[in-house]
Design a protein around this motif. Structure first.
Motif, PDB file in Angstrom:
ATOM      1  N   LYS A 668       2.076  -6.753  -6.422  1.00 10.94           N
ATOM      2  CA  LYS A 668       2.883  -7.301  -7.514  1.00 10.94           C
ATOM      3  C   LYS A 668       4.309  -6.769  -7.485  1.00 10.94           C
ATOM      4  N   GLN A 669       4.484  -5.507  -7.121  1.00 10.05           N
ATOM      5  CA  GLN A 669       5.811  -4.894  -7.129  1.00 10.05           C
ATOM      6  C   GLN A 669       6.541  -5.058  -5.791  1.00 10.05           C
ATOM      7  N   GLY A 670       5.841  -5.616  -4.793  1.00 10.79           N
ATOM      8  CA  GLY A 670       6.496  -5.897  -3.517  1.00 10.79           C
ATOM      9  C   GLY A 670       6.613  -4.710  -2.576  1.00 10.79           C
ATOM     10  N   PHE A 671       5.727  -3.707  -2.708  1.00 16.54           N
ATOM     11  CA  PHE A 671       5.739  -2.559  -1.796  1.00 16.54           C
ATOM     12  C   PHE A 671       4.864  -2.840  -0.580  1.00 16.54           C
ATOM     13  N   ASP A 672       5.248  -2.276   0.527  1.00 15.79           N
ATOM     14  CA  ASP A 672       4.503  -2.459   1.771  1.00 15.79           C
ATOM     15  C   ASP A 672       3.418  -1.386   1.879  1.00 15.79           C
ATOM     16  N   GLY A 673       2.428  -1.474   1.007  1.00  6.75           N
ATOM     17  CA  GLY A 673       1.309  -0.561   1.039  1.00  6.75           C
ATOM     18  C   GLY A 673       1.489   0.649   0.132  1.00  6.75           C
ATOM     19  N   LYS A 674       0.427   1.475   0.081  1.00  3.88           N
ATOM     20  CA  LYS A 674       0.386   2.639  -0.801  1.00  3.88           C
ATOM     21  C   LYS A 674       1.445   3.662  -0.438  1.00  3.88           C
ATOM     22  N   SER A 675       1.673   3.894   0.851  1.00  4.27           N
ATOM     23  CA  SER A 675       2.636   4.905   1.279  1.00  4.27           C
ATOM     24  C   SER A 675       4.034   4.593   0.758  1.00  4.27           C
ATOM     25  N   ALA A 676       4.420   3.320   0.824  1.00  2.00           N
ATOM     26  CA  ALA A 676       5.747   2.938   0.335  1.00  2.00           C
ATOM     27  C   ALA A 676       5.846   3.145  -1.175  1.00  2.00           C
ATOM     28  N   LEU A 677       4.760   2.856  -1.904  1.00  5.73           N
ATOM     29  CA  LEU A 677       4.751   3.077  -3.353  1.00  5.73           C
ATOM     30  C   LEU A 677       4.911   4.553  -3.671  1.00  5.73           C
ATOM     31  N   MET A 678       4.172   5.419  -2.953  1.00 10.98           N
ATOM     32  CA  MET A 678       4.263   6.857  -3.211  1.00 10.98           C
ATOM     33  C   MET A 678       5.659   7.390  -2.893  1.00 10.98           C
ATOM     34  N   GLN A 679       6.256   6.882  -1.850  1.00 10.85           N
ATOM     35  CA  GLN A 679       7.618   7.304  -1.504  1.00 10.85           C
ATOM     36  C   GLN A 679       8.603   6.907  -2.602  1.00 10.85           C
ATOM     37  N   HIS A 680       8.377   5.739  -3.196  1.00  8.63           N
ATOM     38  CA  HIS A 680       9.253   5.296  -4.281  1.00  8.63           C
ATOM     39  C   HIS A 680       9.090   6.196  -5.504  1.00  8.63           C
ATOM     40  N   LEU A 681       7.847   6.545  -5.851  1.00  8.52           N
ATOM     41  CA  LEU A 681       7.615   7.448  -6.975  1.00  8.52           C
ATOM     42  C   LEU A 681       8.262   8.801  -6.722  1.00  8.52           C
ATOM     43  N   ALA A 682       8.129   9.297  -5.494  1.00  9.38           N
ATOM     44  CA  ALA A 682       8.733  10.590  -5.146  1.00  9.38           C
ATOM     45  C   ALA A 682      10.246  10.540  -5.288  1.00  9.38           C
ATOM     46  N   LYS A 683      10.847   9.445  -4.889  1.00 10.18           N
ATOM     47  CA  LYS A 683      12.298   9.300  -4.998  1.00 10.18           C
ATOM     48  C   LYS A 683      12.752   9.312  -6.454  1.00 10.18           C
ATOM     49  N   ILE A 684      11.959   8.666  -7.327  1.00 11.61           N
ATOM     50  CA  ILE A 684      12.297   8.675  -8.754  1.00 11.61           C
ATOM     51  C   ILE A 684      12.310  10.106  -9.274  1.00 11.61           C
ATOM     52  N   LEU A 685      11.309  10.898  -8.869  1.00  7.23           N
ATOM     53  CA  LEU A 685      11.260  12.288  -9.315  1.00  7.23           C
ATOM     54  C   LEU A 685      12.432  13.092  -8.752  1.00  7.23           C
ATOM     55  N   ARG A 686      12.755  12.878  -7.497  1.00  5.89           N
ATOM     56  CA  ARG A 686      13.864  13.634  -6.892  1.00  5.89           C
ATOM     57  C   ARG A 686      15.181  13.334  -7.598  1.00  5.89           C
ATOM     58  N   ASN A 687      15.320  12.096  -8.104  1.00  3.71           N
ATOM     59  CA  ASN A 687      16.562  11.716  -8.781  1.00  3.71           C
ATOM     60  C   ASN A 687      16.578  12.090 -10.258  1.00  3.71           C
TER      61      ASN A 687
END
Length: 695
Positions: A668-687
């Motif tokens: 639904k959110q257009g991520f290329d699998g679970k790994s890409a989703l986790m990387q996006h969440l990690a980036k939100i936290l880093r910022n």
């Protein structure tokens, strides 16, 4: 006229009705037993293939409609429809069933003499009356109002063996019929438009609309047969198998046995669960299918035709216009629409259709009322006894409600005329109707009865607020208070967003203050737009229904506004609701995530410790798996949700609040699998340096 002569006359009228291609409306007043005996004789003489019967005393050979719904009648046909009104008159079913009668068919209403009938109670409308009214003794105004209109119509009117009024026969139809299998030129054009959906560009759906009896379902079957001839595979879905019968019958009549498999009916829920493919999807009676289902079908199939009846007594026909066609504008801007006007089953001047439209106020048209903000408006209230002197305004009110609300039906008109606890409030300027609302007066339940509701020993009809407060919110003492519920509110389409809805609600509140109402309330199918409207009006959410509406697939939200009650009292119920909803979000699988964020609120927030923050820091660096810190992410999000952009709030809430499967969220959110989703969440936290200073 003797009985034998009258029955012979009825047969001759039917034969002439067939020649004129109309249905025969006959209203027969008299003694119940005598009329039933004569009808039994008539049915033996005429031997109709299909008899529908509405009311008591249905003969064995007839199909009894009393337990059916308007939806179950879609797409069905009969030669004779008998309405026995001696023991009750169900307005909703009478209006809906009339569309089933074929040309040359008989529509026969059996009733007491009018002067007696309008003085009798109407048990068939018992579902419209609130406690403590008794339908076996209460005399409403619907039948009296309906009879006033009925006597202005073009019908045969009988009393005992006497003919009181003769039908004015319309002219013989003169249209030129196209070649077989088409019955009208419009039907031929509709079939051609269906072919263009298959042969033209993808993602250009066709919407085929018509009132009952215009041949739209037959057009679907004809088109499917022609496509089968070319080897094309067509799928057909509808609200029920019965609603698809007309299309299937025309397909089977035109298709050789070896190609019958090329049209396949599937229920819409099974269709969405399957991965079946086809050259075309036909959706018949689309207005009776939940809008979210239509949206899914639109995205699932690239070539699709939606055919539907758009009329008040179909219940959701207006919702198809109001909601789904707006969705088409946004997601399939090249969609096309054809409206079929010319009747197929009967001619354009059919007296039965005109009678039904006129007597049930189904001639819907948008008003072009003008509104001058600088001039005053007039606020008026009308109860069920007022409408006998206001027929023109009643037509305007019902038309506006039908245009504005997707579930306005004939039973709503009947309720306005029969329910003394239902008030219509209007906002007018220079005698032009600008807006209106239906207000239900509820509550004031005796303490003992309120306690029984709380213990689930009783349910009260017509007291939705009291029922919810006593049972679902465990506040039986509030059911004892005077409560008003705004059931519907509608503003003229051309005047919406002019502040008229807010002005009307303010006037209702002022009136409620004068009459010492404890609380105002409303309950509606939850959407973001309506939630924002009622929030601005000062209403607070206190309960979300656990099941979705069959027509809209929306959850029902109950909101309150304090009047005589202390506002803090309602605020407390809202806070309780928000916390409880947060804990139970997973029981609302169809709830939009943005709406969940607007309504739910976590409680018992505790700050993260330094060690917990460090765990999240390691996750943001890819040094901790999601599963290990999921509970910490939830607490972090709950603490800092308000500081995140909406798109990030939606992502975290879907994942952590609603616990949607990760695979579904990535799609639904257009991520290329679970790994890409986790990387996006990690980036939100880093910022998020202000929340995680060590990141």
């Amino acid at each position: 006229m003797t009985q034998q002569q009258l029955l012979a006359q009825l047969q001759q009228w039917q034969q002439r009705a067939a020649q004129h291609h109309i249905r025969l409306p006959v209203v027969w007043q008299g003694d119940k037993d005598s009329l039933l005996a004569q009808i039994a004789t008539l049915l033996q003489l005429t031997q109709p293939e299909q008899v529908y019967w509405l009311g008591a005393d249905a003969p064995p050979a007839a199909t009894d409609l009393s337990a059916k719904t308007a939806y179950q009648l879609l797409g069905t046909e009969c030669d004779t429809l008998v309405i026995n009104a001696f023991n009750g008159f169900n307005a909703d079913l009478v209006a809906a069933s009339a569309g089933c009668v074929k040309a040359g068919g008989l529509w026969l209403l059996l009733c007491p003499p009018f002067e007696l009938w309008q003085q009798q109670p109407n048990p068939a409308h018992k579902h419209l009356l609130p406690y403590p009214l008794d339908a076996s003794t209460h005399q409403g105004q619907f039948v009296s109002s309906w009879l006033t209109l009925l006597q202005q119509q073009n019908i045969f009117l009988l009393r005992d063996q006497q003919l009181l009024r003769h039908l004015s026969w319309p002219e013989l139809p003169t249209w030129e019929k196209p070649e077989q299998p088409y019955i009208t030129t419009e039907q031929q054009q509709a079939v051609a438009a269906i072919h263009r959906v298959v042969s033209g560009h993808r993602r250009r759906p066709l919407v085929l609309t018509a009132n009952r009896g215009r041949g739209k379902s037959a057009a679907l079957g004809i088109a499917a047969a022609q496509l089968a001839e070319a080897g094309k595979h067509t799928l057909l879905t509808a609200p029920s198998p019965n609603a698809a019968q007309t299309a299937q019958r025309h397909f089977q009549q035109l298709t050789p046995p070896e190609k019958q498999h090329l049209l396949q009916f599937m229920p819409f829920d099974a269709l969405l669960r399957s991965d079946i493919k086809a050259d075309l999807l036909l959706v018949d009676e689309a207005a009776a299918i939940p809008t979210p289902v239509l949206q899914q079908l639109l995205h699932r199939f690239s070539r699709i035709v939606f055919a539907t009846t758009e009329h008040g007594y179909e219940g959701t026909g207006r919702g198809f216009q109001l909601r789904f066609q707006q969705y088409l504008n946004e997601h399939s801007p090249n969609w096309r629409k054809r409206h079929m006007q010319q009747p197929v089953r009967y001619q354009a001047n059919d007296p039965l259709e005109q009678t039904i439209f006129n007597c049930f106020l189904l001639q819907l048209s948008a008003s072009h009322s003008e509104y001058n903000r600088q001039k005053p408006t007039q606020f008026q209230c009308f109860t069920y006894t007022d409408w006998i002197n206001q027929p023109a305004l009643l037509q305007q009110v019902f038309s506006l409600l039908s245009l504005a609300h997707y579930q306005t039906q004939v039973k709503d008109l009947a309720a306005v005329l029969d329910n003394p606890q239902l008030t219509v409030v209007t906002l007018q300027q220079n005698n032009n109707l600008l807006a209106c609302a239906l207000v239900s007066k509820e509550g004031e339940i005796p303490a003992q009865l309120a306690a029984q509701i709380y213990r689930s020993e009783r349910r009260l009809q017509g007291h939705l607020l009291a029922q919810n407060l006593a049972f679902h919110l465990a506040r039986p003492e509030l059911a004892e208070q005077r409560l008003w519920r705004v059931m519907r509110i509608a503003v003229q389409p051309g005047l919406q967003r002019s502040g008229l809805g807010m002005q009307l609600l303010l006037r209702i509140r002022q009136l409620a203050q004068q009459q010492e109402v404890f609380c105002l309330g409303t309950s509606y199918g939850l959407t973001a737009e309506l939630l924002e409207f009622w929030h601005r009006a000062g209403y607070q959410p206190v309960r979300l229904g656990s099941s979705t509406d069959k027509a809209s697939s929306e959850y029902s939200l109950l909101m309150l506004q304090a009047v005589k009650s202390d506002k803090q009292h309602v605020d407390f119920m809202q806070q309780q609701f928000a916390a409880l909803l947060y804990q139970n979000l997973q029981t609302y699988p169809l709830l939009d995530t943005e709406l969940a964020i607007s309504l739910a609120e976590p409680d018992n927030l505790t700050a993260l410790t330094a060690a917990e923050i460090d765990q999240l820091r390691l996750f943001s660096l890819g040094q901790r798996p999601y599963e290990l810190v999921q509970h910490l992410l939830l607490r972090w999000f709950n603490l800092h949700k308000a500081g995140l952009p909406l798109n990030q709030q939606v992502l975290f809430a879907a994942l952590l609040w609603q616990r949607y499967p990760i695979a579904d969220i990535t799609i639904k959110q257009g991520f290329d699998g679970k790994s890409a989703l986790m990387q996006h969440l990690a980036k939100i936290l880093r910022n998020s340096d202000s929340f995680l200073p060590h990141c």
